[in-house]
Design an enzyme around this catalytic site. Structure first.
Site, PDB file in Angstrom:
ATOM      1  N   GLU A   5      10.279   7.903 -17.848  1.00 38.66           N
ATOM      2  CA  GLU A   5       8.875   8.452 -18.050  1.00 38.66           C
ATOM      3  C   GLU A   5       8.356   7.849 -19.388  1.00 38.66           C
ATOM      4  O   GLU A   5       7.195   7.575 -19.594  1.00 38.66           O
ATOM      5  CB  GLU A   5       8.920   9.693 -17.942  1.00 38.66           C
ATOM      6  N   HIS A  52       0.965  -1.341  -0.248  1.00 42.97           N
ATOM      7  CA  HIS A  52      -0.031   0.070   0.081  1.00 42.97           C
ATOM      8  C   HIS A  52       0.773   1.115   0.001  1.00 42.97           C
ATOM      9  O   HIS A  52       0.631   2.334   0.453  1.00 42.97           O
ATOM     10  CB  HIS A  52      -0.839  -0.065   1.176  1.00 42.97           C
ATOM     11  N   SER A  82      15.993  20.894 -17.920  1.00 46.17           N
ATOM     12  CA  SER A  82      14.870  21.738 -18.111  1.00 46.17           C
ATOM     13  C   SER A  82      15.183  23.050 -19.070  1.00 46.17           C
ATOM     14  O   SER A  82      16.369  23.506 -18.778  1.00 46.17           O
ATOM     15  CB  SER A  82      14.119  22.090 -16.877  1.00 46.17           C
ATOM     16  N   LYS A 106      17.426  21.423 -12.885  1.00 46.11           N
ATOM     17  CA  LYS A 106      16.528  20.046 -13.018  1.00 46.11           C
ATOM     18  C   LYS A 106      17.288  18.789 -13.529  1.00 46.11           C
ATOM     19  O   LYS A 106      18.377  19.164 -14.483  1.00 46.11           O
ATOM     20  CB  LYS A 106      15.249  20.135 -13.763  1.00 46.11           C
TER      21      LYS A 106
END
Ligand code: ARG
Length: 475
Positions: free
Chosen positions: A295, A161, A282, A288
């Site tokens: 992804e 969980h 970025s 970044k």
């Protein structure tokens, strides 16, 4: 006889021609150009067989084979490419053969149809792709096993969980992913059993009156046997649906692993730092470092799932036998298989180059109560029924939460206040290292259990490799 100008294999019964829009709508060359080698291989096998069975004279067969080999060299060297106005790869290559041989080229298509041809070639392509994909997946499993061995003692929180549950090792966690990929490999090998049959000789749908030796063709092209039913041979795309499922599930597994790498590389976790080779910056925020490749793997799994459902939808309403709808199997299959192959390779590299922040994993166990089960089990060993032990340790956790400390802050007196059966060694079981080392059960998270499963995984992989070798390199 077909004129040189025609870009079609048909046309005799037509007065007009396809509208330009219909023409563009129906072309498949942009996809089936990938099958050019298989088209030539299948045609060479067919010609050789026609030479053997007397459908062609030896001289004719040799001329056709030589011309097909020439076309092979031309394409490989970039000296010739199928023109885009051809309907499909079959038409384009036959037209080239015509340019070389004139009317003799027209004998190649005797007793065969694009329907059995295309079904054969996709199977041949898949066999090749299976080799590449299996190799890549074996590499991924090897990488996971390598890391698992290296990190068989690296402690981290195990979650259910998404909440800290019990301590595990990073090695055990990575092996859990590895087993999923082992099953994917096994599915890939089994899908091969259904794929590896040869449709050639089925003709358009009903077989042919020419003395085509189907056994010979199948053997020549490396198939286990001919497809037993000619109608099934031209309309069956089960094997494509199956590979799309194998691909979709492998992408699902990759996506789950990618998702963990994404989470683990956040500052909140900080378990891993992905290499510069697999991250991007970025355009606006100079600090970044984004996990774009992970992804994209996660994102592309959507394409694989979509392609599987598209394929099933494509098939579900089709009456026997060949229907043009079936042409649209290839973009789905190619896209999924390309995606899986790249994703598996990228994931392997990403894992190999990642920096594992094991101290962060260890720190995450601090005060996380993930050894509460150990305390309850301790009482059980002292003769307390588990339900009662659970209740007592729940009370201990509650007290710790009220005091704002973790289990490691407990002393013997406190424990004994909750239950007299606690003795000095109870403090040892609170240590996550102890919890992990004690799980020597088969499949457990103790270092020696992890080593045992790595050995087991190697055996499974060796068996799957044998199965694949039989499929891919028939004797
Ligand atoms: N381009 C077709 C395909 O990929 C080849 C078979 C076409 N056959 C036909 N009768 N139109 O399925």
């Amino acid at each position: 006889m077909r004129s040189r100008e025609s870009t079609k294999m048909w046309g005799g019964r037509f007065e007009g021609k396809l509208s330009p829009e219909a023409e563009a709508f129906s072309h498949s060359l942009q996809h089936d150009i990938r099958l050019w080698k298989h088209e030539l291989q299948a045609s060479i096998a067919h010609t050789r067989m026609m030479g053997i069975t007397g459908m062609l004279s030896t001289h004719e067969a040799n001329r056709i084979i030589d011309a097909l080999l020439e076309i092979h060299a031309e394409i490989e060297e970039g000296a010739w490419r199928p023109r885009e106005d051809y309907e499909d790869i079959h038409t384009a290559i036959e037209a080239r053969l015509y340019e070389k041989l004139g009317a003799l080229a027209g004998k190649l298509h005797t007793g065969r149809s694009r329907n059995d041809l295309v079904a054969t070639e996709v199977r041949m392509w898949l066999r090749e792709r299976t080799t590449d994909l299996a190799r890549a997946m074996l590499g991924l499993c090897a990488q996971l096993m390598h890391l698992a061995e290296r990190h068989k003692e690296t402690l981290m929180p195990g979650l259910t969980h998404q909440q800290h549950a019990q301590p595990v090792t990073l090695g055990h966690h990575l092996m859990a992913h590895c087993w999923a990929f082992i099953r994917d490999l096994s599915r890939l090998a089994h899908a091969g059993d259904r794929m590896n049959l040869c449709p050639l000789g089925a003709g358009a749908l009903s077989g042919t009156t020419f003395p085509i030796d189907r056994e010979l063709l199948a053997a020549e092209l490396g198939f286990a046997m001919p497809v037993p039913n000619s109608m099934d041979a031209v309309s069956d795309r089960d094997f494509i649906a199956e590979y799309l499922f194998v691909g979709a599930l492998a992408m699902t597994h990759l996506s789950r692993l990618a998702q963990e790498l994404i989470l683990w590389s956040t500052p909140e976790y900080g378990y891993v730092e992905l290499s510069d080779e697999h991250t991007t910056g970025s355009s606006i925020m100079p600090q970044k470092k984004n996990p774009d490749i992970a992804e994209l793997i996660r994102g592309r799994s959507a394409l694989a799932v979509g392609n599987l459902t598209s394929m099933l939808a494509l098939l579900k309403g089709l009456p026997l036998t060949y229907n043009r709808d079936l042409q649209d199997d290839k973009p789905l299959l190619f896209a999924t298989m390309d995606t899986v192959l790249s994703s598996v390779r990228l994931m392997t590299d990403m894992l190999a180059q990642a920096q594992w922040r094991t101290e962060r994993m260890r720190a995450a166990l601090q005060g996380d109560f993930s050894t509460a089960t150990e305390l309850a089990d301790y009482l059980v060993r002292q003769g307390v029924p588990f339900r009662e032990a659970h209740q007592i340790v729940g009370g201990i956790v509650r007290e710790c939460l009220q005091r704002g400390v973790g289990l490691e802050a407990l002393d013997l007196e406190t424990l004994q206040r909750h239950h007299p059966r606690f003795e000095a060694d109870a403090l040892e079981v609170i240590d996550p290292e102890h919890a992990v080392r004690a799980r020597t059960i088969l499949g457990g998270t103790a270092p020696e259990s992890v080593m045992r499963q790595i050995e087991q995984a190697k055996e499974w992989l060796a068996a799957i490799e044998n199965q694949l070798n039989e499929l891919l390199n028939p004797s």
